[in-house]
Write an enzyme that holds these catalytic residues in place. Structure first.
Site, PDB file in Angstrom:
ATOM      1  N   ASP A 330      68.303  23.859  74.681  1.00  0.00           N
ATOM      2  CA  ASP A 330      68.938  24.023  74.738  1.00  0.00           C
ATOM      3  C   ASP A 330      69.397  25.204  73.707  1.00  0.00           C
ATOM      4  O   ASP A 330      69.429  24.496  72.515  1.00  0.00           O
ATOM      5  CB  ASP A 330      70.008  23.441  75.266  1.00  0.00           C
ATOM      6  CG  ASP A 330      71.635  23.611  75.224  1.00  0.00           C
ATOM      7  OD1 ASP A 330      71.889  24.541  75.681  1.00  0.00           O
ATOM      8  OD2 ASP A 330      72.639  22.567  74.259  1.00  0.00           O
ATOM      9  N   ASP A 531      71.613  18.602  75.106  1.00  0.00           N
ATOM     10  CA  ASP A 531      72.669  17.431  74.276  1.00  0.00           C
ATOM     11  C   ASP A 531      73.883  16.984  75.726  1.00  0.00           C
ATOM     12  O   ASP A 531      74.978  16.623  75.859  1.00  0.00           O
ATOM     13  CB  ASP A 531      72.822  17.527  73.303  1.00  0.00           C
ATOM     14  CG  ASP A 531      73.973  19.152  72.775  1.00  0.00           C
ATOM     15  OD1 ASP A 531      75.403  19.200  72.586  1.00  0.00           O
ATOM     16  OD2 ASP A 531      73.632  20.009  73.573  1.00  0.00           O
ATOM     17  N   ASP A 535      72.783  19.874  80.886  1.00  0.00           N
ATOM     18  CA  ASP A 535      71.980  19.434  80.197  1.00  0.00           C
ATOM     19  C   ASP A 535      70.931  18.116  81.058  1.00  0.00           C
ATOM     20  O   ASP A 535      69.676  19.025  81.006  1.00  0.00           O
ATOM     21  CB  ASP A 535      71.641  19.627  78.408  1.00  0.00           C
ATOM     22  CG  ASP A 535      72.018  20.640  78.279  1.00  0.00           C
ATOM     23  OD1 ASP A 535      71.151  21.965  79.196  1.00  0.00           O
ATOM     24  OD2 ASP A 535      72.271  21.018  77.287  1.00  0.00           O
TER      25      ASP A 535
END
Length: 638
Positions: A330, A531, A535
């Site tokens: 990410d 995080d 996600d």
């Protein structure tokens, strides 16, 4: 060393001393004017003393296990082998086997203790109390009793009991128990701190932002306690192997002791020879080296990871990580700090102050990092916080933005996708950064451009991953293509995908996992690092899910297999090295154990191996495998 280990060590030393004294005395016993039969009884009793001192617990466990229906284990094998040796008059060998078996067990317990210290050191981070500020003064209370938004005082040398924001004071925090970093972290008013750290010399007043059950320290302790329950495939195989292996070798030893003398029609001497070989067979076949060293290898690997501030939730995840060859990241909060800053206001209608005010009011009910950056910019410009009470009919759609009503006017605040969905005319912005479009009454007011900050170690992490043979690094983000391209180039990732909704990320990871399945069952594992709450599904779906534990969401941390406690992406390549070294050591132990045992088993069956060789094949190999596993405790990145 624990009192239990000290007691076992003392027993072994006493047994060894008595064994040595008895062996010397037995050489002179033949000169005594006694009958041979009496001499044998005396020798039997003399050797029985060190045997019982060293091995009474093994016999007791074997008897208890047999009474509970669990017959075939290492305690049973050692009891049968040593009792058999005594039965045929091989007293010294029967006694020595038990003593050296206990030496191996001592090494095992010591090694497990050292590994456990690395992991359960985290248990010391649990705070015992919190200094709660009340109208009557400071009250020492249980952290569980502190309510959200309370003020607590943290004195020098005390543990931070709850997550919060520093209201007053300045100090340095020792975060080593959480992150593995020895350098203290400076904190001052307005900064966020997490529970489990130790306060330095200054006194801090902190307003709590989480209850104890939701705090960082509570989550870590819960994850640590559950980590041991998850076994790797290798470890499960060894457990199943030992369950079948032990009864098979026991039956094999029985056949070896009975069948040849019956077929050969031998006398007592022949029976004695084959019973002795069966005892050698039993001692050699004890699966201690496997059932001890393999779990210990994984345990030591998890301990090595915890030393650098990485929590691995189980040995199965360590094994999976060793096979990872592609990693997807990410962007926000993972490769970047997630510290968004408003860098530009592009006005289409009206003035800049109205554009910023409208955006801040619309975002006032969101906790997204982008929303926080807009609110922070408005606060900096005006000195006041947006009035959330003036905002109504709020609808927030992930990946799109917010629609609401402010002072009777319909407001849209979000991505170009949101503008297109509501037929608001706008031209795509080509400038780098995250673009927040703001429209009132169907007319575009302007665009707020926000930029993120790259984490210092992100490019280093990507470079080291490539050095470790990671074939591809991929960045997935919901940000614009322009912003994603800049971050991707700075970080050095091989590939990036921008403008993704949470479901798009999941679909992309699904396709990446499917593309990794090769011919004849070959598989390339994919890890995903994230995080945020959005996600969590992707972290859970990937072969290995990795979460940032300091600033990461609860959902991401719960879904993850591995947690980086200080959010440093440079810890990922180090953890991969730990995982690979752990698997290398585990495989070495399996090959060593099985190789030596099979060789000595064959030699023993044909009479070429004695009890001393059997002791080495069992206890000696076990000690070597344990020492090999313990190398992980001193792991250092090359």
């Amino acid at each position: 060393m624990s009192p239990k280990l000290k007691k076992r060590r003392l027993r072994i030393v006493i047994a060894l001393l008595i064994f040595a004294a008895v062996t010397l005395c037995c050489k002179t016993l033949a000169h005594w004017i006694l009958s041979d039969k009496l001499n044998i009884y005396i020798i039997f009793i003399l050797y029985l003393v060190p045997y019982l001192i060293s091995g009474y617990d093994v016999i007791r466990k074997a008897v208890i296990n047999i009474s509970h229906g669990h017959v075939f284990d290492e305690n049973f094998l050692m009891m049968i082998a040593t009792v058999g040796a005594f039965a045929i008059g091989e007293y010294p060998e029967g006694c020595s086997v038990m003593i050296f078996y206990q030496v191996g067990e001592l090494f095992q317990d010591y090694a497990v203790g050292k590994s456990r210290e690395s992991i359960t050191a985290m248990m010391d981070i649990a705070p015992e109390y919190a200094n709660l500020k009340t109208d009557e003064g400071i009250e020492e209370v249980d952290p569980d009793d502190v309510e959200l938004g309370s003020l607590i005082l943290i004195k020098p040398g005390e543990k931070v009991p709850l997550d919060g924001i520093v209201e007053e004071g300045e100090s340095f925090l020792d975060t080593s128990a959480l992150t593995g970093e020895s350098v203290p972290q400076k904190v001052c008013a307005g900064e966020r701190i997490i529970s489990g750290c130790v306060n330095g010399e200054g006194t801090l007043t902190v307003r709590t932002t989480a209850l104890y059950d939701d705090s960082t320290v509570a989550r870590i302790l819960e994850l640590t306690e559950s980590a041991a329950e998850r076994k790797s495939r290798t470890e499960n195989f060894i457990t199943r192997f030992a369950r079948w292996y032990t009864p098979i070798v026991t039956v094999g030893a029985l056949i070896l002791a009975v069948l040849p003398p019956l077929l050969l029609g031998g006398d007592f001497a022949v029976w004695q020879t084959w019973i002795y070989r069966a005892c050698v067979f039993l001692v050699v076949s004890c699966p201690c080296a496997l059932v001890i060293s393999v779990p210990l290898g994984f345990f030591a690997g998890i301990g090595a990871a915890s030393k650098i501030g990485v929590l691995v939730k189980g040995s199965n995840y360590l094994e999976a990580l060793a096979g990872v060859d592609r990693i997807a990241f990410d962007k926000t909060g993972t490769l970047t700090k997630g510290e968004f800053v408003v860098t530009e206001l592009i006005v289409q209608q009206g003035r800049k102050d109205k554009l910023l005010k409208t955006a801040a009011y619309a975002e006032s009910c969101s906790n997204h990092p982008i929303a926080e950056s807009i609110i922070a910019s408005f606060l900096k410009e005006t000195g006041e916080k947006p009035n959330a009470g003036a905002v109504s009919d709020i609808t927030e759609k992930a990946g799109y933005g917010i629609s609401c009503v402010i002072d009777g006017e319909n407001v849209l605040c979000g991505s170009k996708r949101l503008m297109d969905e509501n037929s608001v005319e706008c031209v795509p912005c080509e400038k780098p950064g995250t673009h927040v479009y703001v429209a009132v009454g169907g007319i575009l007011l302007g665009i707020v451009i926000i930029s993120d900050v790259m984490k210092q170690n992100a490019p280093l992490a990507i470079r080291r991953l490539k050095e470790r043979g990671i074939s591809k690094t991929i960045m997935l983000t919901g940000d614009t293509n322009e912003s994603a391209k800049i971050i991707a180039q700075e970080a050095g990732v091989d590939e990036y995908h921008a403008g993704l909704l949470p479901q798009d990320k999941l679909s992309l990871v699904e396709s990446l996992i499917k593309s990794g399945v090769g011919n004849p069952g070959a598989k390339r594992r994919l890890a995903f690092v994230g995080d945020g709450i959005n996600d969590a599904p992707v972290i859970m779906r990937s072969d290995v899910g990795i979460a940032m534990g300091s600033m990461g969401s609860d959902a991401a941390i719960e879904a993850a297999d591995i947690v980086i406690m200080d959010d440093d992406p440079a810890k990922i390549p180090v953890t991969i090295s730990i995982a690979r070294q752990t698997m290398k050591i585990v495989k070495q132990n399996i090959i060593l154990s099985l190789g030596v045992k099979i060789t000595v088993l064959i030699l023993g069956a044909f009479g070429f191996a004695n009890m001393w060789m059997a002791v080495f094949a069992d206890v000696g190999v076990c000690v070597l495998a344990i020492l090999n596993s313990m190398r992980m405790l001193g792991f250092k990145e090359k």
